[in-house]
Design an enzyme around this catalytic site. Structure first.
Site, short mmCIF file in Angstrom:
data_model
loop_
_atom_site.label_atom_id
_atom_site.label_comp_id
_atom_site.label_asym_id
_atom_site.label_seq_id
_atom_site.Cartn_x
_atom_site.Cartn_y
_atom_site.Cartn_z
N ASN A 55 0.87 -1.18 0.00
CA ASN A 55 0.00 0.00 0.00
C ASN A 55 0.90 1.23 0.00
O ASN A 55 1.50 1.56 1.02
CB ASN A 55 -0.89 -0.03 1.26
CG ASN A 55 -1.73 1.23 1.39
OD1 ASN A 55 -1.77 2.07 0.49
ND2 ASN A 55 -2.39 1.37 2.54
N HIS A 72 -9.52 1.15 5.04
CA HIS A 72 -8.24 1.34 5.73
C HIS A 72 -8.45 2.30 6.91
O HIS A 72 -9.26 3.22 6.83
CB HIS A 72 -7.20 1.91 4.75
CG HIS A 72 -5.81 1.87 5.31
ND1 HIS A 72 -5.38 2.78 6.25
CD2 HIS A 72 -4.79 1.01 5.11
CE1 HIS A 72 -4.12 2.48 6.59
NE2 HIS A 72 -3.75 1.41 5.91
N GLU A 105 -6.83 4.69 7.91
CA GLU A 105 -6.61 6.11 7.58
C GLU A 105 -7.84 6.70 6.89
O GLU A 105 -8.13 7.89 7.05
CB GLU A 105 -5.33 6.25 6.74
CG GLU A 105 -4.09 5.99 7.60
CD GLU A 105 -2.90 5.40 6.89
OE1 GLU A 105 -2.85 5.44 5.64
OE2 GLU A 105 -2.01 4.88 7.58
N GLY A 158 2.83 2.24 10.91
CA GLY A 158 3.84 3.28 10.79
C GLY A 158 4.59 3.59 12.08
O GLY A 158 5.27 4.62 12.17
N GLU A 199 -5.19 -4.85 10.60
CA GLU A 199 -4.17 -3.82 10.80
C GLU A 199 -4.45 -3.08 12.11
O GLU A 199 -5.28 -2.14 12.12
CB GLU A 199 -4.18 -2.82 9.65
CG GLU A 199 -3.86 -3.41 8.31
CD GLU A 199 -3.26 -2.37 7.35
OE1 GLU A 199 -2.19 -2.64 6.80
OE2 GLU A 199 -3.85 -1.29 7.19
N SER A 228 3.58 -2.12 10.36
CA SER A 228 5.03 -2.21 10.62
C SER A 228 5.66 -3.53 10.19
O SER A 228 6.61 -3.99 10.83
CB SER A 228 5.33 -1.90 12.09
OG SER A 228 4.97 -0.57 12.40
N LYS A 265 0.09 4.22 -0.21
CA LYS A 265 -0.56 5.39 0.39
C LYS A 265 -0.37 6.62 -0.51
O LYS A 265 -0.32 6.47 -1.73
CB LYS A 265 -0.04 5.60 1.82
CG LYS A 265 -0.18 4.32 2.66
CD LYS A 265 0.03 4.50 4.13
CE LYS A 265 -0.17 3.17 4.83
NZ LYS A 265 -0.04 3.26 6.28
P1 13P Z 1 3.18 0.40 7.66
O1 13P Z 1 3.65 -0.90 7.04
O2 13P Z 1 3.91 1.60 7.16
O3 13P Z 1 3.08 0.30 9.14
O4 13P Z 1 1.66 0.62 7.12
C1 13P Z 1 0.76 -0.44 7.24
C2 13P Z 1 -0.45 -0.09 6.47
O5 13P Z 1 -1.21 0.77 6.87
C3 13P Z 1 -0.69 -0.80 5.22
O6 13P Z 1 -1.98 -0.60 4.75
#
Ligand code: 13P
Length: 257
Positions: free
Chosen positions: A12, A99, A101, A175, A169, A214, A14
């Site tokens: 992803n 997601h 976010e 992150g 997740e 992560s 983002k």
């Molecule tokens: P990270 O791998 O940067 O922690 O992000 C995970 C994520 O949100 C994937 O959709």
């Protein structure tokens, strides 16, 4: 019974990358896929602005691609939104929905996520439906309830196993460089499998459950070996071909349990 679910690793990206970077990354992945083949399915979800170019760069590659969100509507007066049939038209196979976010930045609810997943499936896409608890919810011992409710509320009715992938997740792990313990990941994934079995035993047997939060080149092998982990949804570490391919290489051909 042993389930045979082909693992899936999804990057992803983002909101990262201009065209030049995105195409270069996709080309590097296509090259890796040729030179260091992996047994698992691999996909990337770039920002919407890059999908057409990434589709071109991955045209002859086994690496698949998808979107990061879609509208619940197929067309119409929805300025700024992207419809699932538009993603399918670009050659997408997947779309991420729900997601954390999106849930936090755009106040998306489980029923919004369910409507988006329905639109994705109707357009012939596989919906990657994300669930996961906040840090406060984990501290309060609510993880299984929260994730279970998200599963019940976000998955459309009448699913076929090819329609969806579930991604667990934990919000606090995204992150941050922090991950749950192997036992905690196993517990949540087993719980998700049980919730899927409430819908249909066949679905529970066949739907892939990814872990995200992560995941990196160092911890991937350990995480991907946990029971009921059928792959990974990778953020930061998917932005470099080397680290992403190390993660893809760490996944075994068949996941069972
Ligand atoms: P990270 O791998 O940067 O922690 O992000 C995970 C994520 O949100 C994937 O959709």
């Amino acid at each position: 019974m042993t389930a045979q679910r082909r693992p899936l690793v999804v990057g992803n990206w983002k909101m990262n990358g201009l065209r030049q970077d995105g195409v270069a990354l996709a080309q590097a992945l296509a090259e890796k896929a040729q030179q260091q083949p992996v047994a698992v399915e691999v996909a990337v979800c770039p920002p919407a602005t890059l999908i057409a170019d990434i589709g071109g760069a991955l045209d002859k590659s086994v690496v698949e691609f998808g979107g990061q969100d879609c509208s619940p509507h197929d067309s119409g007066a929805h300025t700024g939104d992207i419809a699932a049939p538009m993603l399918a038209d670009l050659g997408c196979r997947f779309v991420i929905v729900g997601h954390s976010e999106r849930r936090s930045d755009h106040s998306e609810t489980d029923s919004d996520v369910r409507a988006k997943a329905t639109a994705a499936i109707n357009a012939g896409l596989c919906a990657i439906v994300c669930v996961g608890e906040s840090g406060a919810e984990r501290d309060a011992g609510q993880t299984l309830d929260v994730v279970g409710d998200q599963i019940s509320g976000s998955l459309p009715d009448g699913l076929r196993s090819t329609d969806v992938v579930v991604a667990y997740e934990p919000v606090w792990a995204i992150g941050t460089g922090r991950t749950p313990s192997a036992e905690d990941i196993a517990e949540v994934h087993a719980h998700i499998r049980t919730k899927l079995a409430d819908i249909s035993p066949d679905l529970a047997e066949a739907v892939r459950i990814l872990y995200g939060g992560s995941v990196n080149a160092e911890n991937a092998a350990t995480i991907l070996a946990i029971a009921n982990v059928d792959g990974a949804l990778v953020g930061g570490a998917s932005l470099r071909a080397d680290s992403f391919w190390t993660i893809c290489s760490a996944a075994k051909a068949d996941s069972d349990g």
